[in-house]
Design an enzyme around this catalytic site. Structure first.
Site, PDB file in Angstrom:
ATOM      1  N   PHE A 169      -3.101  -2.626  -6.073  1.00 34.00           N
ATOM      2  CA  PHE A 169      -1.908  -2.007  -5.338  1.00 34.00           C
ATOM      3  C   PHE A 169      -0.900  -2.209  -4.992  1.00 34.00           C
ATOM      4  CE2 PHE A 169      -3.429   1.669  -2.574  1.00 34.00           C
ATOM      5  CZ  PHE A 169      -2.683   1.925  -3.035  1.00 34.00           C
ATOM      6  N   LYS A 195      -3.923  -9.134 -15.095  1.00 29.01           N
ATOM      7  CA  LYS A 195      -4.333  -8.280 -15.056  1.00 29.01           C
ATOM      8  C   LYS A 195      -3.824  -6.817 -13.509  1.00 29.01           C
ATOM      9  CE  LYS A 195      -7.089  -4.380 -14.437  1.00 29.01           C
ATOM     10  NZ  LYS A 195      -6.084  -3.235 -13.888  1.00 29.01           N
ATOM     11  N   GLU A 219      -2.885  -0.798 -12.625  1.00 24.03           N
ATOM     12  CA  GLU A 219      -2.381  -0.152 -13.502  1.00 24.03           C
ATOM     13  C   GLU A 219      -1.144   1.154 -12.709  1.00 24.03           C
ATOM     14  OE1 GLU A 219      -5.375  -0.580 -12.522  1.00 24.03           O
ATOM     15  OE2 GLU A 219      -6.529   1.865 -12.486  1.00 24.03           O
ATOM     16  N   ARG A 220      -1.386   0.361 -11.672  1.00 16.27           N
ATOM     17  CA  ARG A 220      -0.699   2.019 -10.296  1.00 16.27           C
ATOM     18  C   ARG A 220       0.898   1.462 -10.037  1.00 16.27           C
ATOM     19  NH1 ARG A 220      -4.714   4.916  -6.233  1.00 16.27           N
ATOM     20  NH2 ARG A 220      -6.074   2.757  -6.223  1.00 16.27           N
ATOM     21  N   SER A 259     -10.728  -2.870  -3.916  1.00 16.37           N
ATOM     22  CA  SER A 259     -11.588  -2.444  -2.917  1.00 16.37           C
ATOM     23  C   SER A 259     -13.440  -3.077  -3.095  1.00 16.37           C
ATOM     24  CB  SER A 259     -11.466  -0.932  -3.659  1.00 16.37           C
ATOM     25  OG  SER A 259     -12.723  -0.817  -4.843  1.00 16.37           O
ATOM     26  N   CYS A 316      -4.207  -4.635   2.919  1.00 18.21           N
ATOM     27  CA  CYS A 316      -5.627  -4.406   3.938  1.00 18.21           C
ATOM     28  C   CYS A 316      -5.433  -5.942   5.302  1.00 18.21           C
ATOM     29  CB  CYS A 316      -6.594  -5.888   2.831  1.00 18.21           C
ATOM     30  SG  CYS A 316      -5.157  -7.405   3.233  1.00 18.21           S
ATOM     31  N   GLU A 320     -12.733   2.214   5.347  1.00 16.78           N
ATOM     32  CA  GLU A 320     -11.440   2.580   5.422  1.00 16.78           C
ATOM     33  C   GLU A 320     -10.490   3.095   4.958  1.00 16.78           C
ATOM     34  OE1 GLU A 320     -10.513  -0.553   2.310  1.00 16.78           O
ATOM     35  OE2 GLU A 320      -8.979  -1.501   3.337  1.00 16.78           O
TER      36      GLU A 320
HETATM   37  P1  NAD Z   1      -8.589  -0.721  -6.428  1.00 15.72           P
HETATM   38  O1  NAD Z   1     -10.754  -1.571  -6.110  1.00 15.72           O
HETATM   39  O2  NAD Z   1      -9.023   0.553  -6.600  1.00 15.72           O
HETATM   40  O3  NAD Z   1      -8.638  -1.427  -7.669  1.00 15.72           O
HETATM   41  C1  NAD Z   1      -7.924  -2.679  -7.575  1.00 15.72           C
HETATM   42  C2  NAD Z   1      -8.264  -3.483  -9.328  1.00 15.72           C
HETATM   43  O4  NAD Z   1      -9.567  -3.138  -9.307  1.00 15.72           O
HETATM   44  C3  NAD Z   1      -7.422  -2.618  -9.967  1.00 15.72           C
HETATM   45  O5  NAD Z   1      -6.394  -3.891 -11.103  1.00 15.72           O
HETATM   46  C4  NAD Z   1      -8.211  -2.043 -10.728  1.00 15.72           C
HETATM   47  O6  NAD Z   1      -7.765  -1.012 -11.966  1.00 15.72           O
HETATM   48  C5  NAD Z   1      -9.213  -2.364 -10.903  1.00 15.72           C
HETATM   49  N1  NAD Z   1     -10.392  -0.811 -10.657  1.00 15.72           N
HETATM   50  C6  NAD Z   1     -10.858   0.031 -10.051  1.00 15.72           C
HETATM   51  N2  NAD Z   1     -11.760   0.421 -10.287  1.00 15.72           N
HETATM   52  C7  NAD Z   1     -12.896  -0.407 -11.181  1.00 15.72           C
HETATM   53  C8  NAD Z   1     -13.936  -0.359 -12.020  1.00 15.72           C
HETATM   54  N3  NAD Z   1     -14.581   1.129 -11.395  1.00 15.72           N
HETATM   55  N4  NAD Z   1     -13.723  -1.142 -12.718  1.00 15.72           N
HETATM   56  C9  NAD Z   1     -13.779  -2.582 -12.812  1.00 15.72           C
HETATM   57  N5  NAD Z   1     -12.297  -2.154 -12.049  1.00 15.72           N
HETATM   58  C10 NAD Z   1     -12.128  -1.215 -11.184  1.00 15.72           C
HETATM   59  O7  NAD Z   1      -7.947  -1.110  -4.925  1.00 15.72           O
HETATM   60  P2  NAD Z   1      -6.567  -1.000  -4.474  1.00 15.72           P
HETATM   61  O8  NAD Z   1      -6.879   0.645  -4.364  1.00 15.72           O
HETATM   62  O9  NAD Z   1      -5.972  -1.416  -5.890  1.00 15.72           O
HETATM   63  O10 NAD Z   1      -6.623  -1.847  -3.496  1.00 15.72           O
HETATM   64  C11 NAD Z   1      -6.264  -1.278  -2.179  1.00 15.72           C
HETATM   65  C12 NAD Z   1      -8.117  -2.193  -1.339  1.00 15.72           C
HETATM   66  O11 NAD Z   1      -7.606  -3.308  -1.557  1.00 15.72           O
HETATM   67  C13 NAD Z   1      -8.281  -1.932  -0.354  1.00 15.72           C
HETATM   68  O12 NAD Z   1      -9.467  -1.809  -0.429  1.00 15.72           O
HETATM   69  C14 NAD Z   1      -7.983  -3.315   0.263  1.00 15.72           C
HETATM   70  O13 NAD Z   1      -8.617  -3.080   1.500  1.00 15.72           O
HETATM   71  C15 NAD Z   1      -8.274  -3.786  -0.211  1.00 15.72           C
HETATM   72  N6  NAD Z   1      -6.655  -5.155  -0.244  1.00 15.72           N
HETATM   73  C16 NAD Z   1      -7.634  -6.682  -0.093  1.00 15.72           C
HETATM   74  C17 NAD Z   1      -7.059  -7.402   0.167  1.00 15.72           C
HETATM   75  C18 NAD Z   1      -7.264  -8.897   0.850  1.00 15.72           C
HETATM   76  O14 NAD Z   1      -6.955 -10.024   0.353  1.00 15.72           O
HETATM   77  N7  NAD Z   1      -9.156  -8.462   1.186  1.00 15.72           N
HETATM   78  C19 NAD Z   1      -5.556  -7.474  -0.024  1.00 15.72           C
HETATM   79  C20 NAD Z   1      -4.957  -6.538  -0.184  1.00 15.72           C
HETATM   80  C21 NAD Z   1      -6.190  -5.376  -0.940  1.00 15.72           C
END
Ligand code: NAD
Length: 519
Positions: A170, A194, A197-198, A247, A302, A402
């Protein structure tokens, strides 16, 4: 039969305000260059983080819609992979120009759905646009040739994989889709995107622009939803590669299930980025850089600098960090005065406030407490003010987790060696920064620190797209073998074929078979 619909007014009318929307439209999906109303039975409500007013509903794509997206991408791959590189490049030139023309509109969608300030949202778009701009130069990055001996040459070809997928977080609604769209498509793949969704609004605008730029139908399709959509992508046999950013919880699962299914997976995960502050640094620059990197985007980057390691006498500067942080204004992202907007959801706000409370309970000092902060105009938003926590110890929850919010935790050490050891002992290794005027100290730090991106007097050293977004340790799955954009990004999205050919005049051809390896 799916029929075309218009994009929601929030993305077409460029509202630039947090006003309540009279009848919030649903977000369509994108198939064969058309926006289509989903037949979903489950919908995910998306609220403006500054007000918690409903902005749109995002569908949990149905099985039939997911299958249709993959079938369309498979069909498109047959012709798209044969389109010349120069023709693909022409489309990318147009795409770049259209993104630039629609910069404000994209940023407005981000501010409305994600919450970050409008100025910061423009940066979100720009960093993605730069990947698209660099991808136009792909013509000089595809394959090599070498005359390996007289009359014999070896050349490599970078061939597309087929259908690939991107699963986005997101926090960068434009930048992260744009880490994938240009590189995946310019290398000849077709893409299932994809968005989070947020906040899928920016990705939907990017689809309108992709169609206008001339991408043929099916080269990029957008599906929506949460875990069920991701599981479909993980198991779909014709999806050859998956790009994930998000994450650790989701990413480690996606990496292992995707890899077990024989797919290539690149997965960038969470972070806890440490800034090391040495007494010989330019204090004013260091403190301002740390404040910007800790509290910009409400800490939801991140590459946010969320940990400050104060070396020696610099521990005395922490109160000044708190004083300066107090000056930063929390407000709705469209307000001119806003330095930081709200966090993404009421759940995120509660979780972050809970971590602050745990720090207090564990004996740290809350020098600046952002809990309860809310701008007068936005009483219902998910706001947290800048928070500075001092005297933190490595066992505390506020250090081990985090936080992903506007919270800076500060620890004290006596030497640069202790600072390096502390940072290296932390499970994450995304980025880091050192502030110093000493060349030898910077050099020592750069060689001993275990992080993917190192800033020397640079708070957020995210590599520009001619390099690659490198991570380390728990911040990247699979040991960091696959990284986004740059040359590694091209490698990720292509299969290398190496051809060795031998052309010799007929009279020079040997008359007897050679059965030994050539020596
Ligand atoms: P998230 O993991 O909750 O969601 C990311 C994606 O995964 C979304 O599209 C979501 O629909 C999907 N998802 C979430 N839970 C899932 C599950 N249980 N099963 C399958 N799919 C699932 O992450 P977020 O909250 O949207 O983003 C924040 C996180 O992303 C932070 O931890 C941040 O550090 C990380 N991030 C990392 C980078 C990098 O390059 N290292 C860059 C941006 C964000």
């Amino acid at each position: 039969q799916a029929s075309a619909v218009a994009l929601p007014s929030t993305t077409t009318d460029f509202p630039h305000s947090h006003e309540k929307i009279a009848s919030p439209p649903d977000t369509p999906y994108f198939l064969d260059n058309q926006f289509v109303q989903s037949q979903a039975s489950q919908w995910i409500e998306l609220h403006d983080p500054a007000t918690n007013n409903l902005v749109t509903r995002v569908p949990q794509s149905t099985d039939a819609e997911l299958k249709a997206a993959v079938a369309s991408a498979e069909k498109a791959f047959k012709s798209w992979s044969k389109v010349t590189l120069l023709s693909r490049q022409q489309i990318m030139f147009k795409y770049v120009a259209l993104i630039r023309q629609n910069w404000d509109r994209l940023a407005a969608s981000i501010t409305l759905e994600q919450g970050k300030t409008f100025a910061d949202a423009k940066g979100d778009v720009l960093r993605g646009l730069q990947v698209a701009e660099t991808a136009t130069g792909i013509t000089s990055m595809m394959g090599e040739v070498l005359e390996v001996s007289k009359d014999m040459e070896t050349r490599t070809y970078k061939e597309p994989l087929g259908v690939v997928a991107a699963i986005c977080p997101f926090n960068f609604p434009a930048m992260i889709p744009l880490w994938c769209i240009p590189v995946a498509t310019m290398t000849g793949n077709t893409l299932i995107l994809k968005p989070s969704e947020r906040d899928p609004g920016a990705a939907m605008i990017l689809m309108e622009l992709a169609a206008e730029a001339g991408f043929p139908p099916g080269v990029i399709n957008v599906v929506h939803g949460a875990a069920p959509t991701v599981n479909f992508i993980l198991d779909a046999p014709s999806i050859k590669a998956i790009s994930f950013v998000g994450s650790n919880k989701a990413g480690e699962y996606i990496f292992s299930r995707g890899s077990a299914n024989g797919k290539r997976v690149q997965a960038n995960l969470g972070a806890k980025n440490h800034a090391t502050v040495l007494p010989d640094c330019n204090k004013n620059h260091a403190l301002n850089a740390i404040l910007g990197a800790a509290f910009g985007a409400a800490g939801q980057r991140c590459m946010a600098l969320s940990v400050c390691v104060m070396v020696g006498e610099t521990k005395e500067w922490v109160s000044e960090i708190a004083e300066r942080a107090k000056e930063l204004k929390v407000n709705g992202g469209f307000e001119e005065s806003a330095d930081l907007g709200p966090v993404i959801s009421p759940e995120a706000k509660r979780r972050i406030e809970d971590v602050i409370a745990s720090a207090e309970k564990e004996g740290a000092t809350i020098l600046l407490d952002g809990r309860g902060a809310h701008p007068e105009k936005y009483p219902n938003g998910n706001f947290i003010g800048p928070t500075v926590i001092a005297n933190v110890k490595p066992h505390m929850r506020c250090y081990t987790e985090e936080i992903f919010g506007p919270v800076l935790v500060c620890l004290n050490v006596d030497t640069i060696d202790e600072a390096i050891e502390m940072s290296n002992n932390n499970e994450y290794g995304n980025g880091t920064a050192i502030f110093t005027r000493s060349g030898p100290s910077a050099s020592k730090y750069q060689s001993e620190i275990e992080a993917g991106q190192v800033g020397i007097n640079v708070p957020i050293p995210v590599p520009l797209p001619m390099f690659s977004f490198t991570g380390n340790k728990a911040s990247i799955a699979g040991g960091g073998a696959n990284t986004f954009y740059g040359k590694p990004g091209i490698n990720f999205y292509t299969q290398t074929k190496t051809v060795t050919s031998h052309w010799r005049s007929e009279d020079a051809v040997a008359t007897k078979a050679s059965v030994n390896m050539p020596t």
